[in-house]
Each structure stands twice: as structure tokens, then as C-alpha cells.
Design an enzyme around this catalytic site. Sequence first.
Site, PDB file in Angstrom:
ATOM      1  N   LEU A 261       0.820  -1.208   0.000  1.00  9.42           N
ATOM      2  CA  LEU A 261       0.000   0.000   0.000  1.00  9.42           C
ATOM      3  C   LEU A 261       0.852   1.255   0.000  1.00  9.42           C
ATOM      4  O   LEU A 261       0.471   2.287  -0.555  1.00  9.42           O
ATOM      5  CB  LEU A 261      -0.916   0.016   1.237  1.00  9.42           C
ATOM      6  CG  LEU A 261      -1.983  -1.074   1.312  1.00  9.42           C
ATOM      7  CD1 LEU A 261      -2.700  -1.002   2.651  1.00  9.42           C
ATOM      8  CD2 LEU A 261      -2.976  -0.925   0.175  1.00  9.42           C
ATOM      9  N   GLY A 265      10.642   5.529   4.621  1.00  8.10           N
ATOM     10  CA  GLY A 265      12.049   5.334   4.929  1.00  8.10           C
ATOM     11  C   GLY A 265      12.300   4.257   5.956  1.00  8.10           C
ATOM     12  O   GLY A 265      13.417   3.766   6.090  1.00  8.10           O
ATOM     13  N   GLY A 267       9.984   1.468   6.546  1.00  5.77           N
ATOM     14  CA  GLY A 267       9.279   0.208   6.374  1.00  5.77           C
ATOM     15  C   GLY A 267       8.212   0.278   5.301  1.00  5.77           C
ATOM     16  O   GLY A 267       8.181   1.201   4.494  1.00  5.77           O
ATOM     17  N   ASP A 380       2.291  14.040  14.619  1.00  7.47           N
ATOM     18  CA  ASP A 380       2.422  14.122  13.155  1.00  7.47           C
ATOM     19  C   ASP A 380       1.041  14.286  12.515  1.00  7.47           C
ATOM     20  O   ASP A 380       0.687  13.587  11.577  1.00  7.47           O
ATOM     21  CB  ASP A 380       3.125  12.877  12.610  1.00  7.47           C
ATOM     22  CG  ASP A 380       3.672  13.091  11.197  1.00  7.47           C
ATOM     23  OD1 ASP A 380       3.797  14.254  10.772  1.00  7.47           O
ATOM     24  OD2 ASP A 380       3.971  12.089  10.523  1.00  7.47           O
TER      25      ASP A 380
END
Length: 588
Positions: A261, A265, A267, A380
Site C-alpha cells: 500500500l 524510509g 518500512g 504528526d
Amino acid sequence: MVNVSCIGVGCCQTPIPNGIKDFTVSVKHSNVSEFNPCSFAFVVEEKAYKFSTLDLQNMQDKRAFPLVLDWAVGKQTCKDAKKNTAGYACKATNSNCFNSKNGPGYLCNCFSGYQGNPYLFDGCQDIDECKTRNHECADNACVNHMGSYSCSCPMGYQGDGWRNGSSCTPVIPKPSNSKNIIIALCISISLLVLLLGGSSVLLGLKRRKLIKLQEKYFQQNGGLMLQEHILNHGRSMETTKIFSNDELKKATNNYDESRVLGKGGYGTVYKGVLSDNKDVAIKKSKICDKSQIKQFINEVILLTQINHRNVVKLIGCCLETEVPLLVYEFITNGTLSDHIHDRSRASSLSWERRLKIAIEIARALAYLHSETSMPIIHRDVKSTNILLDDNHTAKVADFGASRLIALDQIEITTLVQGTLGYLDPEYFQTGQLTEKSDVYSFGVVLAELLTGEEAISSNRPESYKNLAMYFGSTLKEDHLLHILEDHIVNEGNIEPIKEVANLAKACLRLRGEDRPTMMEVAMELEGLRIMEKHPWGKDNQTTEETEYLLNTTTLSLNIDIGAGSSVSVVSGHDSMINQLVKPLDDGQ
């Protein structure tokens, strides 16, 4: 003049050219003896007649000479005739056409190896050379084929089968030693048993080694601690599942590339289908910090218990791999960023739908900050980390950078993480992360919803590449209407849009202590939506009524998000596994 050659005195011959339609023979002679003043001329087929000098002596006695009548079909060539399928004369399947040599028209022939009438549909039939004995094979060696034949000796005979080659002779079996055959057979069976047995032992050893390695990883990753917690808490942890590595391999077709999907950086996220046909998203990270195992397990335990309709839910994890795998429910409608910045999708986001999405995001963040047993800071918040389901319900996702805050802490000192354009400016200056950092990031998302602009864009002037600065400057100059998405503005919603814009401005204040809390933001947005639904209150509502309405909204909000009112959560979310499992960059 000699036999076979009619060239010379008293005799001459000439060929008839191809293509002529008629001819006239005229014989002229001179110096002929009076005793033989006669002249003769005749037409004869060239290959069927051989000239003899005797023919000149008894020419009168010859009544007939061999003659061949040539004919052709029509006046067209084969190429032209084939264009007219109905009138084409070569009807047989195994036939071909050739042009007449002596004039216009064409003729038909059966293919080599076939015979019959090529002008009939089934006129050309296979010639069985073996039955007609029109072949060059040795006895019993002829094998007929459609249009041809071959020579091969039958079983039990040897030779090449051709008449002029080595004829077929019976194969004489060599005398065999039954004892040697038995010995060879026993050796072969023994070797086969040893090979199968050795392979089975190797596979067993490999399987046992894999099981031990998985058990080692399971213990290293806190599996026993998580199992014990699940057993001790019974029904409260019934939704938490510890998946085996084999289950997730099967769900992702052994992590096939077609199931990817997104990649970041640190995974990859795969789409998986569990044995009950449920779609899930599986995050496979690359980096692991063994010193954070206990914290990781505590976060998994907490996050799997979160049951809020606007927070994507963590279903469980797999601890049998070197780096733990996290499993979430799957959401199909993409990210909020996709819908805002893709022009073909943006038109479907009306003002009412955008306000609803903003409220749902605010609810989710307020819930994480205030209603969980330990406050969670996302760290985030951005439009790519907000997922939408098929009903455009917002789901806050990707907790890869989030952190839990102990009850006696109000801030976290950490390395700078997050995404440019959404990062709290105070975060850069102090290195301290608070709940107000999420408020700032939410303010950027609100500005995106209002303007359709990206958080960082090179299409804007150099000093306004950052959306927060561009948005604040535009409000200061009172030019808000110049940057709003055109299709969301109408005469009836200008005031509510300005209210939301001012709320975004408050979230984007430079000092964190000057910003509202996410709970206050959610309350104000809820109040605006209620006001829109009840326009009777816009013009003549008193300050007292407004305060009452907002207080009512606060109560309603607490009931909704405090209880986590959704039972059917559609996706999963990450833990703040910042130290153990690093986050992806793709917003999944």
C-alpha cells in the site's frame, strides 16, 4: 534433317506462342519436284509427338496426330478471382489455384498428397499412400498422414523403416540377469528412501529452527508480557489479537509486492486479507530498539483499547518477527490530502462536509489528549494522516510518531519529528513537545480545508511557501475570500467560514500557551455547526443563549467522545512506537 529434329530442307517446325486466340497456317515452297508437289502442315502436342523422316513418305496415310486441348476458368488471374468468393472456382479445402499458361483464366489443382476434383467443396481427399503402396517405406513401416506419409518401424522392430535404408527387423531382447536387476532395484529404492528421509529430516530441522527463532523473537518483543495482560484483563482485552507470523504471511501472500500500500524510509505497509476475509493493513517496519520493549507493549495494550469512531483502531500485532508487525483495519477511500488536493475529488467536498471532517478530527485529537487513561500526543497531524471511509467520515491514523505522556508530565523533550509545514515553530526552538503542538498542526489542516492549498508549496511567493504564514498574512490583510476554495463559498456560509478561519488563526499562534486546547477547538466547531443547522439563532440570539448553546454542545461532546460512542470502527492505528518501531512516511 534427321530423326527427332524437323529443321532443314523439306521440313520445319515452330512453336505456337502463349496467349494467341487463333492462327492461320500458310505453306510456301520452291524448287519442288513435279513428282511431289504436295505440302502438309499440322498442329501437334510437342511432348506427345517425336518427328521421324518416315513421316514424310507416308504423310497421306496418317489420319491423326496427337493434340492436347487446353482450357481455363474465366478470364481473371487467381489473385483477382479470389476476391470474388462466390464465383471462385477452387472450392476444395485442400486445393490451390494457378494461372493458365496459354492465355487468360486460371485452373485448380489438389495439393500434393491429395486427389479428386478441386472444383467441389470436398473434392480433394487424402491419398493413403500406405494402402496404394505408392511409398518408399519398408514393409509394415508406412504411417499415413494427411497429405503425406512417414516411415517408422512398429514397436518391437528396429531400423529406419525406409525401403532403401535398414529394413525393420525384430528386436531380440538381450539375456538379463534377474539377480542383478533385483540388486539394482533394491539399491535404487534404498537411495530414494535415504533421499526422502534426509530431505524430511532437513525440513524438520529447518522448521524447528524457525519455530525456535520465532519463540525467541516473541519473548524479546514482550509477547509473554502481552499474553499475561490479556489473560488478566479478560473481556476488556478481547479485541486484542496476537497474530502468528504464518497468519500474516498467508494474509499478504508472503508479503507480495502487489500487496504493497505504501513505502517509507522505515518500512512498508501491506494490504492483507485474514482467514475470515477481513481486509487489514499490516505495517512492517525495519528498525527496532530492544530497550523500549516494555514501553511498546504498554502502548499496544492502551491503543488496542481505544474505541473512538474517529480514531483508526489497532487490531493487534505479531511478535514472532525481529521487528513487531502491527495490524490495523483497512480503509478504502484514501487520505484527506487526496480529496483536498486532487481537483477531481475536491469538488465533492462541500463546505458542510469539510466542517464535519474538521469536527471529527478535532474530536479524535481531543479524545486522545483528554479522555484516554494516559494522554497521547500524535506529533504528526497532517492531511495525509487523516483517512476517510466511504461515508467521508474522518479517521485519525498513523501514530508512528506519537508518544504517551505520564500523568505528572505536560511535555516531552524529543528529537524533531513530524512533517515540514505542519511542525510547531515552538517545537524547533525548545525541543519540547506538548499537546499544543498537535493544535498547531490541526490549524494547518483547517487552513488546507478552507483554501485547498498545500502545507508547503513552491507555487506561492518565496515568503509564503509555508501555508501557515500565507494564511495568517491573508487574514491580517482581510483578504480571506481571495484564497478560499471557490465552490465552498455562498452567501449563507461566509460568516461561519470566517469563524473557522479565525479559529485556525488561533491554532497557528506562535506561542503554544496562546493556542486553544483541542477540546476547546472541538467545542467551538460543534457550536458553529449547530448554529448553521438552526439559522433562526444567527440574527437575534442573545449572548446568554449562545453561552447556553455552547454549554449544551460541551455536554454532548463529552458523551460522544468520552464513551467512544462507535462500536463499528473501520480502521486501525499505530502506537507512538517512536523508540521501538520507527514510523512510515506515507501517511498510512
